[in-house]
Write a protein that holds these residues in place. Structure first.
Motif, short mmCIF file in Angstrom:
data_model
loop_
_atom_site.label_atom_id
_atom_site.label_comp_id
_atom_site.label_asym_id
_atom_site.label_seq_id
_atom_site.Cartn_x
_atom_site.Cartn_y
_atom_site.Cartn_z
N ALA A 147 0.94 -1.27 0.11
CA ALA A 147 -0.08 -0.08 0.00
C ALA A 147 0.85 1.27 -0.01
N THR A 148 2.05 1.06 0.51
CA THR A 148 2.77 2.47 0.77
C THR A 148 4.33 2.00 0.73
N PHE A 149 5.08 3.12 0.45
CA PHE A 149 6.65 2.66 0.17
C PHE A 149 7.21 2.18 1.60
N GLY A 150 6.46 2.55 2.66
CA GLY A 150 6.92 2.11 4.04
C GLY A 150 6.68 0.60 4.15
N GLU A 151 5.32 0.34 3.76
CA GLU A 151 5.18 -1.07 3.82
C GLU A 151 5.96 -2.15 2.95
N ALA A 152 6.42 -1.32 1.98
CA ALA A 152 7.24 -2.31 0.81
C ALA A 152 8.64 -2.30 1.66
N ILE A 153 9.02 -1.52 2.21
CA ILE A 153 10.30 -1.49 2.73
C ILE A 153 10.33 -2.53 3.71
N ALA A 154 9.15 -2.59 4.62
CA ALA A 154 8.91 -3.60 6.00
C ALA A 154 8.98 -4.79 5.36
N HIS A 155 8.44 -5.29 4.27
CA HIS A 155 8.47 -6.71 3.37
C HIS A 155 9.97 -6.86 3.14
N CYS A 156 10.36 -5.89 2.49
CA CYS A 156 11.85 -6.02 2.19
C CYS A 156 12.92 -6.30 3.44
N LEU A 157 12.57 -5.82 4.48
CA LEU A 157 13.51 -6.12 5.72
C LEU A 157 13.22 -7.37 6.24
N LYS A 158 11.94 -7.82 6.29
CA LYS A 158 11.60 -9.20 6.81
C LYS A 158 11.93 -10.41 5.77
N TYR A 159 12.32 -10.01 4.50
CA TYR A 159 12.43 -11.12 3.67
C TYR A 159 13.82 -10.88 2.75
N HIS A 160 14.43 -10.00 2.98
CA HIS A 160 15.42 -9.70 2.07
C HIS A 160 16.60 -10.85 1.83
N LYS A 161 16.50 -11.79 2.64
CA LYS A 161 17.56 -12.75 2.58
C LYS A 161 16.86 -13.74 1.60
N GLU A 162 15.71 -13.91 1.38
CA GLU A 162 14.95 -14.64 0.34
C GLU A 162 15.30 -13.85 -0.95
N GLY A 163 15.47 -12.85 -1.20
CA GLY A 163 15.73 -12.01 -2.28
C GLY A 163 17.26 -12.12 -2.53
N GLY A 164 18.12 -12.74 -1.86
CA GLY A 164 19.48 -12.93 -2.08
C GLY A 164 20.52 -11.84 -1.44
N THR A 165 19.90 -10.97 -0.69
CA THR A 165 20.88 -10.19 0.17
C THR A 165 21.86 -10.88 1.04
N MET A 166 23.20 -10.55 1.07
CA MET A 166 24.08 -11.20 1.97
C MET A 166 24.31 -10.37 3.41
N VAL A 167 23.85 -9.33 3.46
CA VAL A 167 24.25 -8.46 4.57
C VAL A 167 23.16 -8.52 5.42
N ASP A 168 23.36 -8.17 6.77
CA ASP A 168 22.35 -8.14 7.98
C ASP A 168 21.93 -6.60 7.82
#
Length: 349
Positions: free
Chosen positions: A102-123
């Motif tokens: 719904a919002t950019f903030g919500e998008a970032i929240a999902h990114c923070l929760k699942y970023h490792k599933e997206g291939g990110t290697m940093v914490d």
């Protein structure tokens, strides 16, 4: 390869990373005159492995690729280039969940929760106030590639922010723990914000007001579907060793004439004896891995393809259809014909 005695593998050797970074890295190498196949061969891999949705890499493999690429192209802002190759869609289902938020903030929240599933290697450690939001990046692995990983994640996030918010400025300021690299001008040109090198932390700071901006691509139903899929992904068994993933990839590349143990050992720059020892430490044998791969492939072909049993046997490297039937009955307790009748996708159409 470092395998602990008796009980499998270290966390560095678990195949849990979606290969987005590695795939973008091969694109940058190719653009700079370096054949990606040669680099990947050092790790017993091929480009087709990185394009397989089910394939995963370990931290050891990905870190090794990054370190090798840096040694080949030391003068380039390699992390910035790799991050610049990636968009929201590069995150796969994570990106889809973000785009349907719904919002950019919500998008970032999902990114923070699942970023490792997206291939990110940093914490990522995220904090927010009414005025600003801060994301701090840390690398729990090889410190020699920390600068690359921070470059990659910040350039990628820059692309995501610009795509979702249009041409709005994203970063208020940035901090980097490492000294300014020779190509620091690229940082300033890309991010266009105040930045500090040799700082106490690696972080980006953005205006909190950005997080309230609604997204035109919001779709509640599609988002729920994406989040359900991500929850299943997050429960995926992370303990598969990268060694086994590499062997399985070798089989997938040549079903009709599967490589033998000596050929796979050679592709991994190991002796056959060393490969057997590593597999013993993983609790697996070469024959078990091959049989499991053949079983999964046979099930898939029987469920989804209108091939004869003889054609399937040939595709899986069996010498004749009777050998295939005996093996399939031993794997599943069913004949191939009975399995197809009970499980064919046409039954559900």
């Amino acid at each position: 390869m470092r395998y602990s005695k008796g009980n499998g593998v270290t966390s560095e050797d678990k195949a849990s990373i979606t290969p987005n970074i590695a795939l973008a890295l091969t694109q940058v190498l190719s653009e700079n005159g370096i054949a990606p196949a040669r680099m990947l061969a050092r790790f017993g891999l091929a480009v087709s492995d990185l394009e397989d949705p089910s394939f995963r890499l370990s931290h050891r493999q990905t870190g090794g690729m990054i370190a090798h690429a840096i040694s080949l192209l030391p003068a380039l802002p390699l992390g910035l280039l790799v991050g610049g190759k990636q968009t929201v869609s590069s995150l796969g289902m994570v990106g889809f969940a973000m785009m349907t938020s719904a919002t950019f903030g919500e998008a970032i929240a999902h990114c923070l929760k699942y970023h490792k599933e997206g291939g990110t290697m940093v914490d990522i450690d995220f904090t927010a106030t009414e005025q600003e939001c801060t994301a701090v990046f840390s690398n729990p692995g090889d410190s020699a590639i920390t600068a690359f990983l921070v470059e990659e994640v910040t350039a990628h996030l820059m692309n995501i922010g610009q795509a979702m918010l249009g041409t709005r400025a994203l970063m208020q300021r940035m901090e980097f723990q490492y000294p300014a690299p020779p190509y620091a001008a690229h940082y300033r040109q890309l991010f266009n914000c105040p930045m500090q090198f040799s700082a106490p932390r690696n972080c980006i700071v953005v205006d909190a007001a950005l997080f309230a901006i609604p997204l035109a691509t919001h779709n509640p139903l599609a988002q729920r579907q994406a989040l359900e899929h991500l929850q299943r992904m997050a429960m995926r068994n992370p303990d598969t060793p990268d060694l086994i993933e590499s062997i399985e990839s070798a089989f997938r590349r040549n079903w009709a004439s599967p490589p033998n143990m000596a050929e796979i050992a050679g592709s991994l720059n190991l002796t056959e004896r060393t490969l057997r020892r590593h597999l013993d430490q993983c609790g697996m044998s070469f024959q078990q891995i091959r049989a499991q791969m053949q079983e999964r492939r046979a099930r898939n072909l029987l469920e989804t393809r209108q091939l004869t049993q003889s054609e399937i046997a040939e595709q899986l490297g069996f010498t004749d259809v009777r050998s295939f039937r005996r093996a399939f009955k031993a794997w599943t307790g069913e004949t191939p014909g009975d399995y197809r009748s009970n499980h064919s996708s046409s039954n559900y159409q």
